[in-house]
Write a protein that holds these residues in place. Structure first.
Motif, PDB file in Angstrom:
ATOM      1  N   ILE A   1      38.441  37.717  -9.375  1.00 24.64           N
ATOM      2  CA  ILE A   1      38.921  38.528 -10.501  1.00 24.64           C
ATOM      3  C   ILE A   1      38.804  37.754 -11.809  1.00 24.64           C
ATOM      4  O   ILE A   1      38.294  38.261 -12.817  1.00 24.64           O
ATOM      5  CB  ILE A   1      40.374  38.979 -10.263  1.00 24.64           C
ATOM      6  N   LEU A   2      39.260  36.502 -11.807  1.00 18.83           N
ATOM      7  CA  LEU A   2      39.225  35.695 -13.031  1.00 18.83           C
ATOM      8  C   LEU A   2      37.819  35.196 -13.347  1.00 18.83           C
ATOM      9  O   LEU A   2      37.441  35.081 -14.513  1.00 18.83           O
ATOM     10  CB  LEU A   2      40.175  34.507 -12.894  1.00 18.83           C
ATOM     11  N   ALA A   3      37.040  34.901 -12.306  1.00 18.53           N
ATOM     12  CA  ALA A   3      35.698  34.351 -12.535  1.00 18.53           C
ATOM     13  C   ALA A   3      34.660  35.439 -12.759  1.00 18.53           C
ATOM     14  O   ALA A   3      33.590  35.169 -13.306  1.00 18.53           O
ATOM     15  CB  ALA A   3      35.283  33.483 -11.347  1.00 18.53           C
ATOM     16  N   GLY A   4      34.950  36.666 -12.330  1.00 11.91           N
ATOM     17  CA  GLY A   4      33.973  37.737 -12.462  1.00 11.91           C
ATOM     18  C   GLY A   4      32.810  37.605 -11.504  1.00 11.91           C
ATOM     19  O   GLY A   4      31.732  38.156 -11.740  1.00 11.91           O
ATOM     20  N   LYS A   5      33.006  36.896 -10.381  1.00 10.33           N
ATOM     21  CA  LYS A   5      31.938  36.691  -9.408  1.00 10.33           C
ATOM     22  C   LYS A   5      32.575  36.290  -8.086  1.00 10.33           C
ATOM     23  O   LYS A   5      33.659  35.691  -8.049  1.00 10.33           O
ATOM     24  CB  LYS A   5      30.974  35.596  -9.868  1.00 10.33           C
TER      25      LYS A   5
ATOM     26  N   ILE B   1      35.004  19.288 -14.083  1.00  5.26           N
ATOM     27  CA  ILE B   1      35.549  20.632 -13.895  1.00  5.26           C
ATOM     28  C   ILE B   1      37.072  20.596 -13.994  1.00  5.26           C
ATOM     29  O   ILE B   1      37.688  21.492 -14.588  1.00  5.26           O
ATOM     30  CB  ILE B   1      35.103  21.207 -12.542  1.00  5.26           C
ATOM     31  N   ALA B   2      37.692  19.578 -13.402  1.00  2.06           N
ATOM     32  CA  ALA B   2      39.153  19.466 -13.459  1.00  2.06           C
ATOM     33  C   ALA B   2      39.642  19.347 -14.892  1.00  2.06           C
ATOM     34  O   ALA B   2      40.653  19.950 -15.270  1.00  2.06           O
ATOM     35  CB  ALA B   2      39.606  18.258 -12.637  1.00  2.06           C
ATOM     36  N   ARG B   3      38.927  18.598 -15.712  1.00  4.14           N
ATOM     37  CA  ARG B   3      39.319  18.480 -17.121  1.00  4.14           C
ATOM     38  C   ARG B   3      39.175  19.818 -17.845  1.00  4.14           C
ATOM     39  O   ARG B   3      39.997  20.168 -18.699  1.00  4.14           O
ATOM     40  CB  ARG B   3      38.458  17.406 -17.796  1.00  4.14           C
ATOM     41  N   ASP B   4      38.143  20.573 -17.489  1.00  2.00           N
ATOM     42  CA  ASP B   4      37.989  21.903 -18.079  1.00  2.00           C
ATOM     43  C   ASP B   4      39.091  22.842 -17.619  1.00  2.00           C
ATOM     44  O   ASP B   4      39.564  23.685 -18.386  1.00  2.00           O
ATOM     45  CB  ASP B   4      36.625  22.492 -17.705  1.00  2.00           C
ATOM     46  N   LEU B   5      39.515  22.722 -16.367  1.00  2.00           N
ATOM     47  CA  LEU B   5      40.608  23.553 -15.871  1.00  2.00           C
ATOM     48  C   LEU B   5      41.892  23.312 -16.654  1.00  2.00           C
ATOM     49  O   LEU B   5      42.680  24.237 -16.867  1.00  2.00           O
ATOM     50  CB  LEU B   5      40.855  23.264 -14.385  1.00  2.00           C
ATOM     51  N   ALA B   6      42.098  22.082 -17.080  1.00  2.00           N
ATOM     52  CA  ALA B   6      43.306  21.770 -17.852  1.00  2.00           C
ATOM     53  C   ALA B   6      43.290  22.438 -19.219  1.00  2.00           C
ATOM     54  O   ALA B   6      44.346  22.717 -19.788  1.00  2.00           O
ATOM     55  CB  ALA B   6      43.434  20.255 -18.016  1.00  2.00           C
ATOM     56  N   GLN B   7      42.092  22.729 -19.735  1.00  2.00           N
ATOM     57  CA  GLN B   7      41.977  23.348 -21.058  1.00  2.00           C
ATOM     58  C   GLN B   7      42.004  24.870 -20.973  1.00  2.00           C
ATOM     59  O   GLN B   7      42.763  25.520 -21.697  1.00  2.00           O
ATOM     60  CB  GLN B   7      40.670  22.882 -21.725  1.00  2.00           C
ATOM     61  N   ASP B   8      41.186  25.448 -20.126  1.00  2.00           N
ATOM     62  CA  ASP B   8      41.075  26.908 -20.032  1.00  2.00           C
ATOM     63  C   ASP B   8      40.628  27.267 -18.615  1.00  2.00           C
ATOM     64  O   ASP B   8      39.435  27.310 -18.338  1.00  2.00           O
ATOM     65  CB  ASP B   8      40.070  27.433 -21.066  1.00  2.00           C
TER      66      ASP B   8
ATOM     67  N   ALA C   1      36.783  28.047 -17.178  1.00  2.00           N
ATOM     68  CA  ALA C   1      36.209  27.100 -16.216  1.00  2.00           C
ATOM     69  C   ALA C   1      35.769  27.833 -14.953  1.00  2.00           C
ATOM     70  O   ALA C   1      34.727  27.513 -14.369  1.00  2.00           O
ATOM     71  CB  ALA C   1      37.229  26.020 -15.870  1.00  2.00           C
ATOM     72  N   PHE C   2      36.547  28.839 -14.524  1.00  2.00           N
ATOM     73  CA  PHE C   2      36.153  29.626 -13.357  1.00  2.00           C
ATOM     74  C   PHE C   2      34.801  30.293 -13.590  1.00  2.00           C
ATOM     75  O   PHE C   2      33.942  30.310 -12.719  1.00  2.00           O
ATOM     76  CB  PHE C   2      37.184  30.722 -13.078  1.00  2.00           C
ATOM     77  N   ARG C   3      34.632  30.857 -14.780  1.00  2.00           N
ATOM     78  CA  ARG C   3      33.402  31.608 -15.071  1.00  2.00           C
ATOM     79  C   ARG C   3      32.206  30.693 -15.267  1.00  2.00           C
ATOM     80  O   ARG C   3      31.087  31.026 -14.882  1.00  2.00           O
ATOM     81  CB  ARG C   3      33.608  32.476 -16.321  1.00  2.00           C
ATOM     82  N   ARG C   4      32.431  29.545 -15.862  1.00  2.00           N
ATOM     83  CA  ARG C   4      31.310  28.708 -16.296  1.00  2.00           C
ATOM     84  C   ARG C   4      30.726  27.846 -15.178  1.00  2.00           C
ATOM     85  O   ARG C   4      29.523  27.576 -15.152  1.00  2.00           O
ATOM     86  CB  ARG C   4      31.758  27.814 -17.455  1.00  2.00           C
ATOM     87  N   HIS C   5      31.552  27.431 -14.249  1.00  2.00           N
ATOM     88  CA  HIS C   5      31.091  26.481 -13.240  1.00  2.00           C
ATOM     89  C   HIS C   5      30.731  27.184 -11.938  1.00  2.00           C
ATOM     90  O   HIS C   5      31.394  28.131 -11.520  1.00  2.00           O
ATOM     91  CB  HIS C   5      32.166  25.422 -12.972  1.00  2.00           C
ATOM     92  N   ASP C   6      29.693  26.677 -11.296  1.00  2.00           N
ATOM     93  CA  ASP C   6      29.298  27.198  -9.989  1.00  2.00           C
ATOM     94  C   ASP C   6      30.263  26.744  -8.899  1.00  2.00           C
ATOM     95  O   ASP C   6      30.552  27.488  -7.967  1.00  2.00           O
ATOM     96  CB  ASP C   6      27.890  26.737  -9.632  1.00  2.00           C
ATOM     97  N   GLN C   7      30.723  25.512  -8.978  1.00  2.00           N
ATOM     98  CA  GLN C   7      31.625  25.000  -7.953  1.00  2.00           C
ATOM     99  C   GLN C   7      32.942  25.770  -7.977  1.00  2.00           C
ATOM    100  O   GLN C   7      33.496  26.045  -9.036  1.00  2.00           O
ATOM    101  CB  GLN C   7      31.900  23.506  -8.200  1.00  2.00           C
ATOM    102  N   HIS C   8      33.447  26.101  -6.817  1.00  2.00           N
ATOM    103  CA  HIS C   8      34.732  26.786  -6.739  1.00  2.00           C
ATOM    104  C   HIS C   8      35.846  25.840  -7.201  1.00  2.00           C
ATOM    105  O   HIS C   8      35.760  24.627  -7.005  1.00  2.00           O
ATOM    106  CB  HIS C   8      34.976  27.269  -5.315  1.00  2.00           C
ATOM    107  N   PRO C   9      36.922  26.381  -7.775  1.00  2.00           N
ATOM    108  CA  PRO C   9      37.895  25.538  -8.476  1.00  2.00           C
ATOM    109  C   PRO C   9      39.000  24.953  -7.607  1.00  2.00           C
ATOM    110  O   PRO C   9      39.872  24.259  -8.128  1.00  2.00           O
ATOM    111  CB  PRO C   9      38.492  26.508  -9.503  1.00  2.00           C
TER     112      PRO C   9
END
Length: 576
Positions: free
Chosen positions: A230-234, A43-50, A54-62
């Motif tokens: 707001i960013l994750a939509g959930k 997830i951290a690697r995805d956060l570095a990209q977008d 990453a907020f929307r795609r992952h269940d775990q909070h960021p």
């Protein structure tokens, strides 16, 4: 002069030093990070990209992955850039430092409730607990969440008495910070809001003061927490099937649709908190499969009992729900006993008696009791949806209850000293020392040893295959430590054919690494694999207790004879 000013904090410094030493021993003895950590690193690697995606795609909070990403950049800046070890080091550093902070925050909470003497005993006992050490010495989100949760609880317990809007605003911000890591972080905000309202209802506060207090608490919470939904939509999607586009079948659905529901694993005592991330997190993480459950990480739940049904569709009968809640309560009792490591539980109940005698601020005690009750209800919901309650899930409850347990130790020590004419402080200190020494072997035990065979098999395949080869596996450690493309056997691809269909079609999947009896392992996989592959290696796992585990390495039968000979040359594992 300066040392005299620090004298009231000597016991706190000792507790933090004890936690630092025990957590360091745990890190040094652990074979690797848990599968939970692999998920968070992905997830951290995805956060570095977008970040937004990453907020929307992952269940775990960021929140924790963001902290991990920041720590990884510092580690890389310092010159250590080895992959993937630098990421594992970064995740461990974050949890390690938050473990020390949690000890300090529980000391502040206990001092606020009782006095400095009770706070000292609380911090030392909490620092020695295995469940804190195990999670603080691993790449887990639970201890960072705990640190923010305790900070919020300490600030809120002060604010609901004083009504200071700045204290309440800080409590709301800390609760929102905990929410960024785990959704239950907002428990502190909600309970503090109830306590403020109670002050007005009882006539202790004017309505103007109440309105200011509520506004400060809510505004700070909203300001810090709002960007994530707001960013994750959930609000969250952890354990919530209705919040997912492709939800996995829940535990209650499995039980309601089958005559013989799956029996959840029962961790051997003593067993620490599960290292695997929540099942929903693994399903959402494209770069990591559903995590395994380590010996350090076996989830705790009671065995599901047989529930008769004749229909294929779920039947949520009152009897079914009652049985699941009963099983959930049993799992909770197991986890809370493991959280206290049993030895502090009698002192907790004795501390309740002493607490009544001391007559502290009952609203503060009531706030902590409501926090515990709310968290208990959340854990029951987790059990109904996922089928387990992990030992790490009870960390907030253990932390807010530890001041009362410390009060029990002091009460027993004072009474024993009065009868024996010894120093009360020495007797109480001796009781605390005996408790800490009794649990010390569990606190410093080596964990995650069952993944050593997987790492060994992965290393051998890297050495004996070229870059174009692929591996079929059911372990996240193969992709984390290896350098070959993988096709995962998991709940998303429950057969070999499905796993290969979802994998890269341009890759030759010549080898299989099968972790037998690991999480989500299906016995039929062996038969499916042996139709197309031959076993060439066996890595036993002497650390497994509950279920015998081993790692089998298979090679495709159609490989050329020269390739077979090359693979056999120097093979370190036992031949079948």
């Amino acid at each position: 002069m300066h040392l005299e000013r620090l004298k009231p904090y000597y016991a706190l410094l000792f507790a933090v030093g004890l936690a630092a030493a025990l957590q360091a021993i745990h890190v040094a003895r652990s074979a690797t990070i848990s599968a939970d950590g692999i998920t968070f690193i992905a997830i951290a690697r995805d956060l570095a990209q977008d970040p937004a995606e990453a907020f929307r795609r992952h269940d775990q909070h960021p929140g924790y992955p963001a902290m991990l990403l920041g720590a990884a950049r510092v580690v890389h800046w310092c010159g250590y850039q080895a992959e993937p070890h630098s990421w594992a080091v970064a995740g461990t550093i974050v949890s390690y430092l938050c473990g020390l902070a949690a000890v300090a925050f529980v000391w502040l909470l206990a001092r606020n409730l009782f006095d400095a003497r009770a706070a000292n005993y609380t911090a030392i006992a909490f620092a020695a607990l295995p469940v804190l050490c195990w999670n603080a010495g691993d790449a887990h989100s639970d201890v960072p969440h705990l640190a923010a949760y305790l900070l919020a609880a300490w600030l809120a317990s002060s604010g609901i008495i004083s009504g200071n809007p700045w204290t309440l605003a800080a409590a709301g911000a800390a609760s929102a910070a905990a929410y960024w890591i785990r959704p239950e972080g907002l428990e502190v905000y909600l309970i503090a809001l109830v306590c403020i309202a109670w002050q007005a209802i009882r006539g202790q506060w004017a309505w103007k003061k109440t309105a200011i207090a509520m506004s400060a608490l809510s505004a700070a919470t909203l300001l810090v927490a709002a960007p994530y939904p707001i960013l994750a939509g959930k609000f969250t999607s952890k354990q919530l099937p209705f919040a997912k586009t492709q939800p996995a079948q829940t535990f209650i659905d499995l039980v309601a649709t089958t005559q013989h529901p799956p029996a959840a694993s029962v961790s051997p005592a003593p067993s620490p908190a599960p290292s695997a991330a929540d099942n929903t997190a693994a399903a959402a993480t494209a770069t990591a499969p559903a995590p395994e459950i380590s010996a350090q990480a076996a989830p705790t739940s009671s065995l599901a009992t047989e529930i008769p049904t004749t229909a294929d569709s779920p039947r949520y009968t009152p009897r079914l729900i009652a049985k699941l809640l009963g099983q959930g309560f049993s799992a909770f009792i197991n986890s809370i006993c493991q959280g206290f490591k049993f030895i502090f539980i009698p002192f907790y109940f004795i501390g309740q008696i002493e607490c009544a005698r001391r007559r502290p601020q009952w609203l503060q005690i009531g706030m902590l009791s409501m926090l515990g009750a709310t968290h208990f209800c959340v854990l029951l919901a987790v059990f109904v949806l996922s089928g387990y309650i992990a030992h790490r899930h009870v960390l907030p409850m253990v932390a807010i209850a530890m001041p009362v347990a410390a009060l029990g130790i002091l009460y027993v020590g004072d009474r024993a000293a009065a009868r024996s004419r010894l120093s009360a402080e020495r007797v109480s200190a001796a009781i605390l020392a005996l408790c800490c020494v009794a649990i010390l072997p569990y606190t410093v035990r080596a964990l995650n040893l069952e993944f050593i065979p997987v790492m060994a098999a992965t290393s051998w395949i890297d050495q004996h295959t070229d870059a174009g080869a692929g591996v079929v596996c059911n372990s996240p450690y193969v992709s984390f430590y290896g350098h070959r493309a993988v096709a995962y056997l998991s709940h998303e691809a429950p057969s070999l054919t499905q796993a290969l269909a979802k994998a890269d079609p341009s890759t030759r999947y010549e080898y299989v690494v099968l972790h037998v009896n690991a999480h989500e392992f299906q016995p039929e996989w062996i038969e499916q694999i042996e139709e197309r592959y031959e076993q060439v290696g066996l890595y036993p796992d002497p650390s497994s207790i509950a279920r015998p585990k081993e790692v089998r390495v298979y090679r495709a039968r159609e490989l050329a004879a020269s390739r077979v000979a090359g693979a056999q040359h120097g093979h370190p594992a036992d031949r079948k």
